[in-house]
Design an enzyme around this catalytic site. Structure first.
Site, PDB file in Angstrom:
ATOM      1  N   LYS A 218     -76.192  29.806 -48.486  1.00  0.00           N
ATOM      2  CA  LYS A 218     -76.984  29.312 -47.366  1.00  0.00           C
ATOM      3  C   LYS A 218     -76.109  29.197 -46.130  1.00  0.00           C
ATOM      4  O   LYS A 218     -74.956  28.740 -46.216  1.00  0.00           O
ATOM      5  CB  LYS A 218     -77.560  27.934 -47.701  1.00  0.00           C
ATOM      6  CG  LYS A 218     -78.523  27.950 -48.876  1.00  0.00           C
ATOM      7  CD  LYS A 218     -79.817  28.616 -48.518  1.00  0.00           C
ATOM      8  CE  LYS A 218     -80.780  28.602 -49.698  1.00  0.00           C
ATOM      9  NZ  LYS A 218     -82.077  29.207 -49.343  1.00  0.00           N
ATOM     10  N   ASP A 246     -78.284  33.485 -46.279  1.00  0.00           N
ATOM     11  CA  ASP A 246     -79.687  33.114 -46.040  1.00  0.00           C
ATOM     12  C   ASP A 246     -79.739  32.034 -44.972  1.00  0.00           C
ATOM     13  O   ASP A 246     -79.231  30.933 -45.170  1.00  0.00           O
ATOM     14  CB  ASP A 246     -80.282  32.593 -47.355  1.00  0.00           C
ATOM     15  CG  ASP A 246     -81.745  32.200 -47.244  1.00  0.00           C
ATOM     16  OD1 ASP A 246     -82.308  32.278 -46.128  1.00  0.00           O
ATOM     17  OD2 ASP A 246     -82.334  31.813 -48.277  1.00  0.00           O
ATOM     18  N   GLU A 272     -80.617  37.017 -44.831  1.00  0.00           N
ATOM     19  CA  GLU A 272     -82.004  36.705 -45.176  1.00  0.00           C
ATOM     20  C   GLU A 272     -82.605  35.725 -44.178  1.00  0.00           C
ATOM     21  O   GLU A 272     -81.932  34.796 -43.733  1.00  0.00           O
ATOM     22  CB  GLU A 272     -81.981  36.096 -46.582  1.00  0.00           C
ATOM     23  CG  GLU A 272     -83.316  35.670 -47.129  1.00  0.00           C
ATOM     24  CD  GLU A 272     -83.208  35.306 -48.613  1.00  0.00           C
ATOM     25  OE1 GLU A 272     -82.352  35.900 -49.315  1.00  0.00           O
ATOM     26  OE2 GLU A 272     -83.934  34.409 -49.059  1.00  0.00           O
ATOM     27  N   GLU A 299     -90.207  35.872 -48.077  1.00  0.00           N
ATOM     28  CA  GLU A 299     -90.714  34.772 -48.903  1.00  0.00           C
ATOM     29  C   GLU A 299     -91.800  33.979 -48.203  1.00  0.00           C
ATOM     30  O   GLU A 299     -92.608  33.327 -48.842  1.00  0.00           O
ATOM     31  CB  GLU A 299     -89.572  33.844 -49.323  1.00  0.00           C
ATOM     32  CG  GLU A 299     -88.970  33.068 -48.181  1.00  0.00           C
ATOM     33  CD  GLU A 299     -87.882  32.099 -48.646  1.00  0.00           C
ATOM     34  OE1 GLU A 299     -86.763  32.571 -48.866  1.00  0.00           O
ATOM     35  OE2 GLU A 299     -88.152  30.908 -48.790  1.00  0.00           O
ATOM     36  N   ASP A 322     -92.956  37.386 -52.650  1.00  0.00           N
ATOM     37  CA  ASP A 322     -93.102  36.097 -53.323  1.00  0.00           C
ATOM     38  C   ASP A 322     -94.387  36.143 -54.145  1.00  0.00           C
ATOM     39  O   ASP A 322     -95.349  36.807 -53.767  1.00  0.00           O
ATOM     40  CB  ASP A 322     -93.164  34.988 -52.275  1.00  0.00           C
ATOM     41  CG  ASP A 322     -93.246  33.607 -52.889  1.00  0.00           C
ATOM     42  OD1 ASP A 322     -92.200  32.953 -52.993  1.00  0.00           O
ATOM     43  OD2 ASP A 322     -94.358  33.178 -53.262  1.00  0.00           O
ATOM     44  N   HIS A 349     -88.395  36.899 -54.070  1.00  0.00           N
ATOM     45  CA  HIS A 349     -87.990  35.510 -53.855  1.00  0.00           C
ATOM     46  C   HIS A 349     -88.348  34.683 -55.072  1.00  0.00           C
ATOM     47  O   HIS A 349     -89.428  34.822 -55.641  1.00  0.00           O
ATOM     48  CB  HIS A 349     -88.722  34.961 -52.634  1.00  0.00           C
ATOM     49  CG  HIS A 349     -88.616  33.474 -52.477  1.00  0.00           C
ATOM     50  ND1 HIS A 349     -89.712  32.627 -52.559  1.00  0.00           N
ATOM     51  CD2 HIS A 349     -87.551  32.681 -52.248  1.00  0.00           C
ATOM     52  CE1 HIS A 349     -89.300  31.384 -52.366  1.00  0.00           C
ATOM     53  NE2 HIS A 349     -88.010  31.384 -52.179  1.00  0.00           N
TER      54      HIS A 349
END
Lengths: 451, 451
Positions: A218, A246, A272, A299, A322, A349
């Site tokens: 992240k 992400d 992402e 997602e 997703d 996702h």
């Protein structure tokens, strides 16, 4: 002959914010939740599905699913199950409900739950896992499930059929190979914001030892932290190991370009959600500016038309489908076809409660019948809350093993549902609030943030 | 000092499908509805707002608004009203609720209702109509209300401030002129699908006699009908009279181009909703192919980021803001700024119950303080259900007269609310179903379709 008798919805919430290990740049305190649907028949069987949410608003999502009961209850089960393209279009184009989207947000996710529950029931009646139920259909039958409205400037009916026919060649061999090897996973476990550098390194080592061949970190809260953590991860994993990052929609266009350029020397495998997922033009601008760094999103992309545009505009290198964001597996089928047309890999996702269990069917379907062999395909994995499902995912050497049990994977254990009913289940009713220590059915696992 | 004590939501539905005169290509049988919010204080006053829907799902929309109660109830009224940019961002970025969009659909419309009710209360306390409350703010205060996140690649903070400062010049004269002349309306009354050619001609004449200087026809169901009706209208109204057409998202890209080219010889003033509103690239392709025919959309555009892209891509000539589709007047303020930046006129969508009453404030605000004088500005008008509001719109010689009463226009008569509560109000409770003849409070008026 059987008839649908009830569409039961339960508001199930896990108090994951109590034991939060990780967090991301936009979602600090999620309570992983499921608006959980059971669609019952007078034959005594049922289809299940859920919409994943992160807490507040799960009641609204549940109400939206319940509002669809008049479309199903009292209808002939066999007739509905024989035409799941028809019911998907009927729900999507109910003009009054459509006004609430159109084709996005709470009402679309509710339609997705009903569509997915119908597929769960059909797969159970066939005694097959959902991916195999779908992969067993002919190209023409699969095409009948798809709604090409608003897509034909990018994917004509003829092109879709051609993709499906190509996908049908060698299907049996691919099924056999997938049952042997599975679909590769990647893990987000090491990379949550807020972990110490030491913990990051330890979890990276564990991921590698567990056989994962890709990890994700992240980013997006602090540029200096991002650079340091990415550098540490690259040093630990070596120059060739895929490390995705992400940003969870944290950046605007210019910020994203600046931030990605700063991290590019550490060779992120993909970036992402650099920005708001609906911003097609921003994704195209960002991708052009940072090429060859790959851009991923999906997602929180509401429907096939948004994915179409992201692909048309050259906005993404990786499409992250997703299981519960769009209008069910039928909508995902259109999205898989679009990805195949544009030769963009689909890396679903997952991580949220039930998402791993459900989304693997999308990936296996893609691998068998649409995208085919594609070494770029990987499914997200987070080791979290799987014990609440009748058939938890099976990860072996860093890969999802093919689910073989009948259904779509969404069915939760009844005890888990009862314990976590909101607000009256025992986990919630004793006034513990989200910070209470008691009431979870299990020891807290890392990580319990949003993906 | 006062405190918010309750956030009451009522499901109010008008059985307009019983007396349907008109219909459009996507919405055959709407029951015009309002998820109606009253936000109460212990000072005894309240703010009102509504979300317009077309029937089924109004309960879901109501539940979504009710889910926002914890954000308001118990809080200090003066503090909240003094920072309406703050509460708008707080609601938009509540991470758990955001998951349900993000920034689109049912949850975003719910946030819009709360934001609009707060503005209603603030305007009432100031004793001003909403448009004047907003127009009385300084450029810096207006900018503070706006969220520029995800917009700055098209509209920087400096540019926004510059637009607002330019808008502040000559404001008093513009207010005086607008109070004299109003903002021009156009009427959709003559053009519903399903009217006979004779009725079309009669209603066109009446519209002209009533002082309207523009009309709109519905198209999209049948190409031959569309061509004939457009030809009849052009012959009746003469070569210079603006006649817009509205396809209500009926077409894909290629279909839209073909259909618009077929109608172009009759000089449509604009073509509205040629396709799915989120399809930015399709709008750009259609507009490029049919130029100089103008393209319009916006009534179902969920947020500022979509409008930004439609403008960036050159997808629209006319921006149709709606009062209850986006996250409240704050979001509309950003949209007005974007339109001003790109020099595209804002012609708000109306017609649905309460929309004329609410959306006029957006247009007057635009005319006073943002877009300024712009002869392209027109507000949609349909003469329908106005008698249920405390302050119905006033149309004089084809123009909206400036509302002068305090508030945002959304407040409904209590008797109208009680009569139309769903499902237990007298209009609905007597088992008449949507096709019953009795129970409406008024003789049916033309038209009662979706806009």
């Amino acid at each position: 002959m059987s008839t649908f008798t009830a569409l039961d919805v339960q508001d199930v919430r896990f108090p994951t914010s109590r034991s939060l290990d990780g967090s991301d740049a936009m979602n600090p305190d999620p309570d992983y939740s499921a608006a959980y649907l059971t669609l019952r028949t007078d034959a005594g069987d049922a289809g299940a599905a859920l919409v994943f949410t992160i807490g507040r608003g799960n009641d609204v999502q549940s109400a939206a699913i319940a509002a669809l009961a008049p479309h199903l209850v009292g209808r002939d089960v066999e007739e509905v199950l024989a035409d799941l393209g028809g019911i998907y279009r009927e729900l999507t184009y109910d003009s009054q409900l459509r006004w609430l989207g159109p084709e996005k947000g709470v009402m679309t996710m509710a339609i997705g739950a009903v569509v997915n529950a119908l597929w769960d029931l059909r797969a159970r009646r066939e005694g097959r896992p959902l991916w195999l139920t779908l992969a067993s259909l002919s190209p023409e039958e699969l095409l009948e499930l798809v709604d090409l409205r608003y897509l034909e400037d990018a994917l004509t009916r003829e092109e879709a059929l051609e993709i499906l026919r190509r996908g049908a060649e060698g299907k049996e061999q691919r099924i056999a190979a997938l049952r042997e090897q599975g679909v590769p996973a990647y893990t987000t476990t090491p990379g949550w914001l807020g972990y110490s550098d030491e913990k990051l390194v330890r979890l990276l080592r564990e991921a590698r030892e567990d056989g994962f061949e890709m990890v994700k970190l992240k980013v997006g809260a602090d540029a200096a932290d991002d650079e340091r953590r990415m550098r540490i991860a690259r040093e630990e994993m070596g120059p060739a190991f895929p490390i995705a990052i992400d940003a969870n929609q944290r950046w605007g266009t210019a910020e994203a370009i600046e931030a990605i350029r700063a991290l590019a020397p550490h060779d992120p495998y993909w970036v992402e959600e650099p920005t708001y997922p609906d911003d097609v033009l921003a994704h195209a601008a960002i991708r052009e500016a940072v090429t060859p760094v790959r851009i991923a999103t999906g997602e929180q992309a509401a429907n096939r038309v948004l994915f179409k545009q992201l692909l048309q505009a050259g906005g993404i290198d990786v499409l992250q489908a997703d299981a519960t964001r769009v209008a069910g597996i039928n909508e995902n089928l259109a999205i898989l076809l679009l990805a195949a047309k544009f030769d963009v890999p689909v890396c679903p996702h997952a991580g949220g409660v039930g998402l791993c269990e459900m989304v693997q069917h999308v990936a296996f379907l893609d691998a068998v019948a649409i995208g085919g062999d594609d070494e770029r395909r990987r499914i997200e994995f987070v080791d979290h809350l799987h014990e609440h499902f009748e058939v938890p995912v099976r990860i072996v050497s860093g890969a999802y093993m093919a689910p073989e049990e009948p259904g779509n994977g969404a069915r939760m254990l009844d005890a888990s549902i009862q314990d976590h009913l909101f607000p009256d289940g025992p986990v919630w009713a004793e006034g513990q609030g989200p910070q209470g220590a008691e009431g979870t059915r299990r020891a807290p696992l890392e990580p319990s943030a949003t993906r």
